[in-house]
Design a protein around this motif. Structure first.
Motif, PDB file in Angstrom:
ATOM      1  N   LEU A  47      51.290  33.567  38.317  1.00  0.00           N
ATOM      2  CA  LEU A  47      50.738  32.810  39.407  1.00  0.00           C
ATOM      3  C   LEU A  47      52.404  32.195  40.386  1.00  0.00           C
ATOM      4  N   LEU A 107      44.169  29.154  42.674  1.00  0.00           N
ATOM      5  CA  LEU A 107      44.842  30.329  41.490  1.00  0.00           C
ATOM      6  C   LEU A 107      46.180  29.277  41.395  1.00  0.00           C
ATOM      7  N   TYR A 169      42.006  37.637  36.461  1.00  0.00           N
ATOM      8  CA  TYR A 169      43.186  36.348  35.833  1.00  0.00           C
ATOM      9  C   TYR A 169      42.904  36.393  34.447  1.00  0.00           C
ATOM     10  N   LYS A 172      43.539  41.295  32.571  1.00  0.00           N
ATOM     11  CA  LYS A 172      44.075  41.256  33.925  1.00  0.00           C
ATOM     12  C   LYS A 172      44.489  43.763  32.930  1.00  0.00           C
TER      13      LYS A 172
END
Length: 581
Positions: A47, A107, A169, A172
């Protein structure tokens, strides 16, 4: 000779003359091969690194914005100091910066809190449908998008306990994928937005082919996304149909995304000619890859009858004329059919005000291929069409086709996206507002082609009546469109970024209409049904992007910087320039 209109959807567009030389096939193969090697590596990129990539892209877009805009103005033959001079900024650098900044903030929130950072608490409508507030996203949005709110409504099966955000997120994918994107030709930011959307919200590395119509923007996209390009997560190529076919069928391309017409979609999915028609009828695709798409729409504007002042009528007539003229009508959210109440006492007054504004809108260079032919198809079908402005060779003047017969379901105005400056007006019956709105919703859902966006305009005094307010809310809920705007163009849903943009869910491949999947949706919300945006009926000055917004070209660079960095220093000048509009 005019182009023959299809039964429904877009008219097949001629291929544009490219500005950039096509990328050689050998180079395309190398690009895809390198992406195929990188696609698994992207899944493990942290990230922190992804946020750094977005920070770099925000800075790079701001740095390249003036040059990007200058080239766009030249390509579209727009006088830089004219009100239209802000259009390239709005649809180019600003739209991209807004998208990148919102992705970045999501994010950062995921990194720091494990959540996407929703700006409001989700809630449940009386019918059980979950609603997620997504606009305003920040305090500065309250200034940039004054009195405007946005919500994402989820599919009916979702509950507050089962709704999901940021799932990519949390779980995956098992393996990476290479996505081939056929870039949009009308809006210069869309190819870059689509590419970063796939990269950051679906974990797919991208080969982006610029559309020949606006491939001039490719070098600016490459500079704006420079670090992503240099690190090999996104690659930009050029060329027309042949390069598109090669990439579509490339064995190392896993998925496809396109912004364009339903005709291009069907050619990719089912093939062309008689065989393609047979495949489509039988719903037997020749494409064995996942495809998402944002396609066209015959966009309705529903005018709720009420008591409007002279200023109200002038403002909304300007609003409609400006939204038609935006980007010369080359937009899938531009108004195509104005729906009025046949018995509205002010219908003629409104249409006359609309005629006045259409006569004032400066003529524009029709940069999209085939615009004149498409215009002729509509005018030949409707000799009563009212034409405003020059009619010389190659021009597609602003055109209003009033008093359409709503019972003629096959009317070209209802079934075909004009893709130029043509729209129609259809008066509908209804002994009261609630009945009119019910008729309008049925007309939109059952007659008009496409499901991308619909707009409702309702006076605040009308909404004070509980019966009318309930009827409007029922219309918002019942319209089967991916975005519904109340007193703000549904097209704005594309620009806000935190709202979703795409067709209403559920289209089969052989009746794709406005497409599958959504873009934008910066909070990474799953199971989206539609976005609902609400704004003020009338601002103190002019509508945003008004054709006569004198300071639009000056205000947009400041709006972009405010959006990029939460830069409050830009706000006094934005307000001042807005007052000079």
């Amino acid at each position: 000779m005019a182009t023959k209109a299809p039964a429904a959807g877009a008219i097949v567009l001629p291929e544009a003359t490219a500005t950039m030389p096509p990328t050689p096939i050998e180079r395309i193969d190398r690009v895809v091969n390198e992406l195929a090697k990188k696609k698994h590596e992207w899944l493990s990129v942290s990230l922190d690194h992804r946020i750094a990539l977005l920070d770099d892209a925000i800075d790079a877009t701001v740095d390249v914005a003036d040059a990007w805009s200058a080239m766009g103005l030249a390509q579209k033959k727009i006088i830089p100091s004219s009100p239209a001079g802000g259009e390239v900024y709005a649809l180019g650098p600003f739209a991209l910066v807004r998208h990148l900044r919102l992705l970045r903030d999501t994010l950062v929130s995921l990194r720091d809190t494990g959540e996407v950072g929703l700006p409001g608490e989700p809630w449940t409508r009386p019918d059980g449908q979950v609603v997620v507030p997504v606009l305003p996203t920040s305090k500065i949005d309250n200034v940039l998008f004054a009195q405007t709110t946005g919500e994402i409504w989820l599919e009916p099966h979702v509950t507050l306990d089962t709704m999901k955000t940021g799932q990519v997120y949390r779980e995956k994918p098992a393996e990476g994928r290479v996505c081939f994107i056929l870039g949009a030709g009308n809006v210069s930011s869309t190819p870059a937005i689509d590419a970063t959307q796939k990269l950051f919200t679906e974990d797919q590395v991208v080969v982006l082919k610029m559309n020949p119509v606006n491939d001039w923007a490719g070098p600016f996209v490459e500079r704006a996304l420079g670090r992503m390009v240099r690190e090999g997560w996104i690659q930009v190529v050029y060329g027309g149909i042949e390069n598109g076919k090669h990439l579509t069928n490339h064995p190392d391309v896993d998925t496809i995304h396109m912004t364009g017409s339903d005709k291009t979609h069907d050619a990719i999915v089912f093939g062309t000619g008689k065989e393609g028609a047979r495949n489509k009828k039988a719903n037997t695709p020749i494409l064995d890859k996942e495809i998402s798409s944002e396609l066209g729409n015959v966009s309705p504007w529903i005018l709720v009858p009420g008591s409007w002042s002279e200023k109200d009528i002038d403002f909304q007539a300007n609003h409609l004329a400006s939204m038609l003229a935006l980007n010369v009508g080359f937009g899938c959210g531009c108004p195509r059919v104005i729906i009025t109440a046949a018995d509205w006492a002010q219908r003629d007054e409104f249409l006359n005000a609309l005629r006045h504004h259409l006569a004032q809108v400066p003529p524009r260079y029709a940069f999209y291929p085939g615009a004149r032919d498409r215009w002729e198809a509509f005018v030949e079908a409707h000799p009563e069409a009212e034409i405003f402005g020059p009619q010389g060779d190659g021009q597609a003047p602003w055109t209003l086709i009033p008093d359409l017969d709503h019972t003629n379901r096959d009317d070209i105005c209802f079934r075909t996206e004009s893709w130029n400056g043509v729209f129609g007006e259809a008066p509908l019956p209804g002994e009261d507002v609630a009945t009119f709105l019910a008729n309008a919703v049925e007309f939109c859902n059952e007659t008009l082609w496409g499901t991308l966006g619909a707009t409702i305009i309702a006076h605040p005094s009308s909404l004070k009546d509980p019966v009318v307010d309930a009827a409007v809310e029922r219309a918002i809920a019942d319209l089967r469109y991916g975005t519904v705007g109340l007193n703000v163009s549904a097209l704005n849903g594309y620009g806000y970024g935190s709202t979703s943009w795409g067709g209403f869910p559920g289209h089969p491949l052989n009746d794709i209409q406005s497409g599958r999947g959504v873009v934008k949706n910066s909070y990474l919300i799953e199971d989206v049904q539609k976005s609902v945006i609400r704004g003020p009926f009338r601002l103190s000055k002019k509508p945003g992007a008004a054709y006569d917004f004198a300071t639009y070209a000056k205000v947009l660079p400041r709006v972009m910087k405010a959006a990029a960095y939460d830069d409050w220093k830009q706000i006094p000048a934005i307000i001042w320039l807005g007052l000079q509009a």
